[in-house]
Enzyme design. Structure first.
Site, short mmCIF file in Angstrom:
data_model
loop_
_atom_site.label_atom_id
_atom_site.label_comp_id
_atom_site.label_asym_id
_atom_site.label_seq_id
_atom_site.Cartn_x
_atom_site.Cartn_y
_atom_site.Cartn_z
N ARG A 1 -18.21 -5.57 18.96
CA ARG A 1 -19.57 -5.95 18.58
C ARG A 1 -20.50 -5.50 19.70
NH1 ARG A 1 -16.28 -10.51 17.66
NH2 ARG A 1 -16.11 -11.12 15.47
N HIS B 1 -11.56 -11.08 14.16
CA HIS B 1 -11.88 -11.95 13.03
C HIS B 1 -10.93 -13.15 13.01
CE1 HIS B 1 -13.75 -8.42 10.55
NE2 HIS B 1 -14.60 -8.95 11.39
#
Length: 295
Positions: free
Chosen positions: A146, A267
């Protein structure tokens, strides 16, 4: 009620270790929620009932907010009211039976491998900024980090000889992500030939720095990405997440295990990773309809 929001945000930060982005979202959603309640002459959290929440959500919907925005607001309200109930500031949770709308999941925008190659080639150069930009873009595509994770990296998080990156993601969760040879070489060139010039005698360990020698911001990286995309002649609107989406999709298209991709992306729920299998299936359908004589 503003004090309740303050205490809730503090609890989420200290006790739950939620990311700054999540905290900002909670604060924004709840501040707007309290503003609505105040206009309804609600002064205490004990006065709030399910009807007030529904009225608030209808107002958001009437103002043109998307299903995903409504869903996020409901999640914020639920977390807030559960906190109030747990802390015995309220005797009920009026959000308990509010259903989250299920909007259709939008497939993420991705680049083809050839487009990624053009983007990375467009970042080539020999000055300090070029080497920094090249290292960042190569690292993003090589690891699927990210942008917030990328900008918070320190020199000690990069292990070039062993070929991995150590990063801290959402909720302060740490993970190890493999680092390819090409990205590693770009980072090594940046560290030895560019970073010392950009640092301007500052002393800190942040890996990627701006022209002032301080840590590069997410907005700074976004500008770098858009500039490289224009230089590469890509007619797509790119965001930092586009490289993350492309990383995951290309891995799965080439036979990577879904669980391994989930781990690399950080995740917590594999259902989040499964969106990329839909992208791969979508591509297969395109190929089928293009080449099958009776498609």
């Amino acid at each position: 009620m503003e004090e309740d929001i303050h205490d809730f945000i503090h609890y989420c930060q200290v006790e739950k270790g939620l990311s700054d982005n999540t905290l900002r979202s909670y604060n924004r959603d709840l501040t707007q929620y309290i503003k609505f309640l105040t206009a309804q002459n609600i002064k205490e959290v004990s006065e709030i009932d399910r009807t007030h929440i529904l009225q608030y959500l209808y107002e958001l919907k009437d103002s043109g907010r998307s299903a995903s925005t409504l869903a996020r607001n409901i999640s914020s309200l639920r977390a807030f009211h559960q906190f109030l109930l747990r802390e015995q500031r309220s005797t009920k949770d009026p959000s308990e039976l509010i259903e989250i709308p299920r909007g259709e999941k939008k497939l993420p925008d991705i680049l083809t491998p050839k487009e990624v190659e053009k983007l990375l080639e467009a970042a080539d150069g020999v000055n300090s900024f070029d080497r920094r930009n090249k290292a960042m873009l190569e690292l993003m595509y090589a690891t699927g980090l990210r942008v917030s994770e990328l900008c918070s990296l320190e020199k000690g998080d990069i292990h070039l000889q062993m070929g991995f990156v150590h990063c801290t993601g959402k909720g302060s969760k740490e993970r190890i992500v493999p680092l390819g040879k090409i990205a590693g070489e770009a980072i090594e060139r940046y560290i030895h030939k560019a970073r010392p010039q950009l640092m301007k005698n500052r002393k800190h360990d942040i890996l990627f720095v701006n022209h002032l020698g301080t840590g590069l911001s997410r907005q700074g990286f976004w500008k770098i990405l858009k500039k490289s995309a224009v230089k590469a002649g890509l007619g797509k609107k790119l965001t930092p997440h586009t490289l993350r989406h492309s990383f995951a999709t290309h891995l799965l298209e080439n036979g990577a295990d879904l669980r391994a991709v989930q781990e690399m992306l950080g995740h917590s729920d594999i259902s989040t990773t499964q969106i990329y299998t839909h992208v791969s299936t979508h591509k297969l359908k395109d190929v089928y309809h293009h080449y099958h004589p009776r498609a």
